[in-house]
Every structure is written in structure tokens, then in C-alpha cells.
Design an enzyme around this catalytic site. Structure first.
Site, PDB file in Angstrom:
ATOM      1  N   ARG A 298      -5.596  90.836 -46.973  1.00 26.14           N
ATOM      2  CA  ARG A 298      -4.892  92.114 -46.803  1.00 26.14           C
ATOM      3  C   ARG A 298      -4.733  92.813 -48.147  1.00 26.14           C
ATOM      4  O   ARG A 298      -4.038  93.814 -48.252  1.00 26.14           O
ATOM      5  CB  ARG A 298      -3.519  91.887 -46.162  1.00 26.14           C
ATOM      6  CG  ARG A 298      -3.604  91.434 -44.716  1.00 26.14           C
ATOM      7  CD  ARG A 298      -2.235  91.307 -44.050  1.00 26.14           C
ATOM      8  NE  ARG A 298      -2.402  91.006 -42.646  1.00 26.14           N
ATOM      9  CZ  ARG A 298      -2.640  89.794 -42.163  1.00 26.14           C
ATOM     10  NH1 ARG A 298      -2.719  88.766 -43.000  1.00 26.14           N
ATOM     11  NH2 ARG A 298      -2.798  89.590 -40.876  1.00 26.14           N
TER      12      ARG A 298
ATOM     13  N   ASP B 252     -10.781  81.986 -52.736  1.00 28.32           N
ATOM     14  CA  ASP B 252      -9.597  81.363 -53.311  1.00 28.32           C
ATOM     15  C   ASP B 252      -9.844  81.270 -54.802  1.00 28.32           C
ATOM     16  O   ASP B 252     -10.951  80.948 -55.236  1.00 28.32           O
ATOM     17  CB  ASP B 252      -9.349  79.979 -52.714  1.00 28.32           C
ATOM     18  CG  ASP B 252      -7.990  79.420 -53.135  1.00 28.32           C
ATOM     19  OD1 ASP B 252      -7.019  80.202 -53.178  1.00 28.32           O
ATOM     20  OD2 ASP B 252      -7.896  78.217 -53.406  1.00 28.32           O
TER      21      ASP B 252
ATOM     22  N   GLY C  83      -0.969  88.345 -61.975  1.00 30.14           N
ATOM     23  CA  GLY C  83      -1.063  86.906 -62.194  1.00 30.14           C
ATOM     24  C   GLY C  83      -1.078  86.558 -63.674  1.00 30.14           C
ATOM     25  O   GLY C  83      -0.227  86.987 -64.461  1.00 30.14           O
TER      26      GLY C  83
END
Length: 202
Positions: free
Chosen positions: A9, A73, A157
Site C-alpha cells: 500500500r 522485503d 528508515g
């Protein structure tokens, strides 16, 4: 036009894959996200590797929708921490997605590590699962070292402490186009491009 579901998303990830398909001149593919398909149960990320997590997400999405599905990932692997935080990157400080806490914890754990031993890499595994059950998994790595304090406002991050090899700027100081050209996710997604092109021509 062949629809491919990116099991995310995250609007930035969707835009990035769409841009890569344009720059690599792959016609006939329409990338859609999870918000554009009916909801389905999404398994938690419990794999021990980036590849396992990417495959699990792509399998769930392909099975639930009948569409070819891409999932990724990614995370930070730090040499002096024996490859950690790795698949735990997004929840290293204990709460999923708390970027600031994760970044501060890694910096704290590396306080006494000298500059020459602060090597690290961003790693991304990307998986493509087709409706016939066939699977492709690729891996992109972006090597660099870790700064001692955050710099820059772009990205998210661990970007503010990651200095790519050959650069003096952190990933968070690169503009989005510069990062797109060299990032771990871009490298992985480009490895999937020939397989996505094959879907369009099938």
C-alpha cells in the site's frame, strides 16, 4: 494490458516500480496496489530471510487475486552486528515502523565501532509469483557505511545514516531520482523486469 499486483500500500513503492517499467521500456504492464483489489488476509512476516518474506507476501497476493503478484522485503544488514537488524529492521527497537527509535538504537549499538568497521548494506529481495504457481526471486544490495549522526530529510528508515560507497552524502541527502537509480529496491526490481516483460508478451 496485463495487470500486475504489487503487494503493497506504499505509494512510493508503486511509483518506483511504475517508473522503472517506463525507463526500462516495458510496455503492456499495469501496476496496481493492494488498495485496488478486494481485501484478503495477509500473513505476518515471520520468515528468517528477506526472500522468505517476499515470497510469502507474493504467494498470498497471487492466490487471493489470481493476478501475477510482486512483493518485496528489505532492510539494513550491518557488518559489525553480524547482519542484524536484517529482517527485523522495521521493528528493531520493539515497535514496528518507529524509524527514529530504530535508527537511534543502531547508532547506540555502534558507538564504539571505528569508522573503518561500520560497513553495511541495504538489501531487498523481490518475488514474482504467477497465477500458475511459478516463482521468481531476486536480490538487490546497496553497499555503504554508517555515519555517526543522521543527515538529510529525504527517504525514511535508516536512510539518514547510510552513506553509499562512492558518496559523501547519506541516502537521505540524495534526491529521489538519484536514489531510484542505485537503491537496493531499484536493483532488485530491475532484475524482475525481463520476467514482467515476459508476462506482457505471453
Amino acid at each position: 494490458m496485463t495487470k500486475v499486483l504489487l503487494a503493497s500500500r506504499n505509494a512510493k513503492k508503486l511509483d518506483e516500480l511504475r517508473r522503472i517499467l517506463v525507463t526500462e521500456r516495458v510496455p503492456g504492464i499495469e501496476v496496481i496496489g493492494l488498495d485496488e483489489v478486494p481485501p484478503f488476509p495477509e500473513a505476518p512476516e515471520t520468515g528468517a530471510t528477506f526472500e522468505e518474506n517476499a515470497l510469502a507476501k507474493a504467494r498470498d497476493a497471487a492466490s487471493a487475486t489470481g493476478l501475477p503478484a510482486v512483493a518485496d522485503d528489505s532492510g539494513l544488514v550491518v557488518d559489525a552486528m553480524h547482519g542484524m537488524p536484517g529482517v527485523l529492521s522495521a521493528r528493531w527497537a520493539g515497535r514496528h515502523g518507529d524509524d527514529q527509535a530504530n535508527l537511534e538504537l543502531v547508532l547506540g549499538q555502534l558507538t564504539d565501532v571505528p569508522d573503518e568497521r561500520r560497513g553495511a548494506a541495504f538489501v531487498c529481495a523481490a518475488a514474482l509469483v504467477r497465477p500458475d504457481g511459478s516463482e521468481t526471486v531476486v536480490r538487490g544490495e546497496w553497499r555503504g557505511s554508517l555515519a555517526r549522526a543522521p543527515r538529510g530529510r529525504n527517504g525514511f528508515g535508516y536512510d539518514p545514516i547510510f552513506v553509499p560507497y562512492g558518496e559523501t552524502r547519506t541516502s537521505a541527502e540524495l534526491d529521489p531520482a538519484e536514489k531510484d537509480a542505485v537503491s537496493h529496491r531499484a536493483r532488485a526490481l530491475r532484475l524482475l523486469v525481463p520476467h514482467l516483460g515476459a508476462l506482457a508478451s505471453a
